[in-house]
Design a protein around this motif. Structure first.
Motif, mmCIF file in Angstrom:
data_model
loop_
_atom_site.group_PDB
_atom_site.id
_atom_site.type_symbol
_atom_site.label_atom_id
_atom_site.label_comp_id
_atom_site.label_asym_id
_atom_site.label_seq_id
_atom_site.Cartn_x
_atom_site.Cartn_y
_atom_site.Cartn_z
ATOM 1 N N LEU A 18 0.826 -1.206 0.000
ATOM 2 C CA LEU A 18 0.000 0.000 0.000
ATOM 3 C C LEU A 18 0.863 1.260 0.000
ATOM 4 O O LEU A 18 0.553 2.244 -0.682
ATOM 5 N N LEU A 19 1.949 1.243 0.766
ATOM 6 C CA LEU A 19 2.869 2.383 0.767
ATOM 7 C C LEU A 19 3.478 2.589 -0.617
ATOM 8 O O LEU A 19 3.620 3.726 -1.079
ATOM 9 N N CYS A 20 3.832 1.494 -1.283
ATOM 10 C CA CYS A 20 4.429 1.592 -2.616
ATOM 11 C C CYS A 20 3.465 2.186 -3.631
ATOM 12 O O CYS A 20 3.876 2.849 -4.580
ATOM 13 N N GLU A 21 2.169 1.936 -3.435
ATOM 14 C CA GLU A 21 1.166 2.418 -4.385
ATOM 15 C C GLU A 21 0.656 3.819 -4.061
ATOM 16 O O GLU A 21 -0.214 4.348 -4.750
ATOM 17 N N GLY A 22 1.191 4.425 -2.997
ATOM 18 C CA GLY A 22 0.793 5.789 -2.671
ATOM 19 C C GLY A 22 -0.431 5.888 -1.780
ATOM 20 O O GLY A 22 -1.046 6.954 -1.688
ATOM 21 N N TYR A 23 -0.769 4.782 -1.099
ATOM 22 C CA TYR A 23 -1.942 4.773 -0.217
ATOM 23 C C TYR A 23 -1.477 4.793 1.247
ATOM 24 O O TYR A 23 -1.561 3.794 1.958
#
Length: 371
Positions: free
Chosen positions: A165-170
């Protein structure tokens, strides 16, 4: 300009990912060809881009998805009837074109503050993957004997999901996921520390949960357990309105130290989190609760702030979970296996500690700048 693939090329791709669909190659290729040419025409008419390129692999995967899902459970005769229906075929071409254009070509993406290749992400993912592979070899899904393994497995899965989720900008969504991880790690720490006393109580309360949901097949046993549940609640002066919190947290009463905890309550923040020795995370847990319940903090969040907040707390949860993993792992391997793990740990755990320290400094700088 994009080049359309030959039928043999498409067949080779399908044979690698969905070999059973090779028998439908003519049908799939027709859809691919029509969709490909249709997208080119749309681009030319709209004059979107002279250097427009179509990713045929994505296009084929969308087509396979539609065909596999639409024909699932059909026998051969029904599949042939489906393929001969031109209305279905035309609809599939339109749907695939829409999905490709919207989800592949013009897919909305959040602003990303990190990616999977940077060390704060990739180094932790490496270690989580290693632990997941080791734990996957253990017996699972038999709570009476594998409760800690099962809880550890789920904790590792949630940690990896948080990273993605962090990698996807969330970032705010990732913090909500960390909240779940924090609840899992708290249970895991207590179970690992108090072993049989806590495990047996936890298993009993799992049964109480089934009783509450009327989920036991043996209704005589269900009635017996319900009376037992009510009797135990009476011992602690609890009423019917307290039944859900007793089922969820009442197992903590099995631990003698609970009597020494000031203002102990049957909830997470004043109960489980305190027993696990993690009450210092109470404020962050409250922040994650605000995010979870869609307060303005969720809507108007600072991406960088919540990125660092989530990443640092994820690292700290990992350090504690890895200690539980070690105690479990060392019981099941030879001295040689233990030494190999310790060699690996000396290298990568030290790197993770260094990353955590560095990111903590960056977070402190960010907080000063936003105060």
């Amino acid at each position: 300009m994009s080049n359309i693939l030959s039928k043999e090329n498409v067949k080779e791709i399908i044979n690698r990912v969905e070999p059973r669909q090779v028998k439908n190659i003519d049908y799939i290729y027709d859809i691919y060809e029509e969709t490909f040419n249709g997208i080119i025409e749309m681009n030319d008419e709209a004059k979107l881009s002279p250097s427009f390129e179509i990713n045929s692999l994505d296009l084929i995967f969308y087509i396979l998805g539609e065909v596999v899902y639409s024909t699932k459970g059909m026998n051969d005769d029904a599949i042939e009837k489906f393929k001969s229906n031109e209305v279905y075929k035309d609809s599939m071409v339109t749907v695939v074109a829409d999905k490709y254009l919207s989800l592949s070509l013009y897919n909305h993406r959040e602003v990303k503050l990190t990616n999977e290749y940077l060390p704060p992400i990739s180094s932790l993912e490496l270690y989580l993957n290693l632990m997941s592979n080791i734990v996957s070899r253990y017996q699972r899904n038999n709570p009476k004997s594998t409760l800690i393994v099962d809880m550890l497995t789920k904790s590792l899965s949630i940690a990896r999901c948080t990273l993605k989720l962090l990698c996807e900008g969330y970032e705010t969504e990732a913090l909500s996921m960390w909240r779940t991880l924090h609840e899992c790690e708290s249970i895991l720490i207590v179970l690992d520390k108090y072993q049989d006393v806590a495990i047996n109580a936890y298993l009993k309360h799992m049964e109480y949960g089934l009783v509450y949901k009327d989920a036991l097949k043996d209704k005589n046993k269900q009635d017996e357990l319900f009376h037992q549940l009510k009797s135990e609640m009476a011992v602690y002066g609890l009423k019917s309105k307290d039944i859900k919190k007793f089922i969820e947290y009442g197992w903590l009463y099995s631990i003698d130290e609970v009597n020494n905890i000031p203002e102990f309550k049957l909830n997470f923040r004043d109960g489980l989190e305190k027993v696990a020795g993690l009450h210092r995370y109470s404020e962050i847990y409250m922040t994650s609760s605000e995010i979870l319940h869609s307060t303005p903090l969720l809507i108007y969040s600072n991406k960088a702030y919540f990125y660092y907040l989530t990443l640092l707390n994820l690292y700290e949860s990992f350090f504690r979970i890895e200690e539980v993993f070690q105690s479990l792992f060392f019981l099941r391997v030879t001295d040689e296996g233990k030494n190999k793990y310790l060699e690996m740990r000396q290298l990568y755990h030290a790197q993770l500690e260094s990353i955590h320290h560095r990111e903590s400094i960056l977070f402190s700088t960010l907080k000063k700048g936003t105060s």
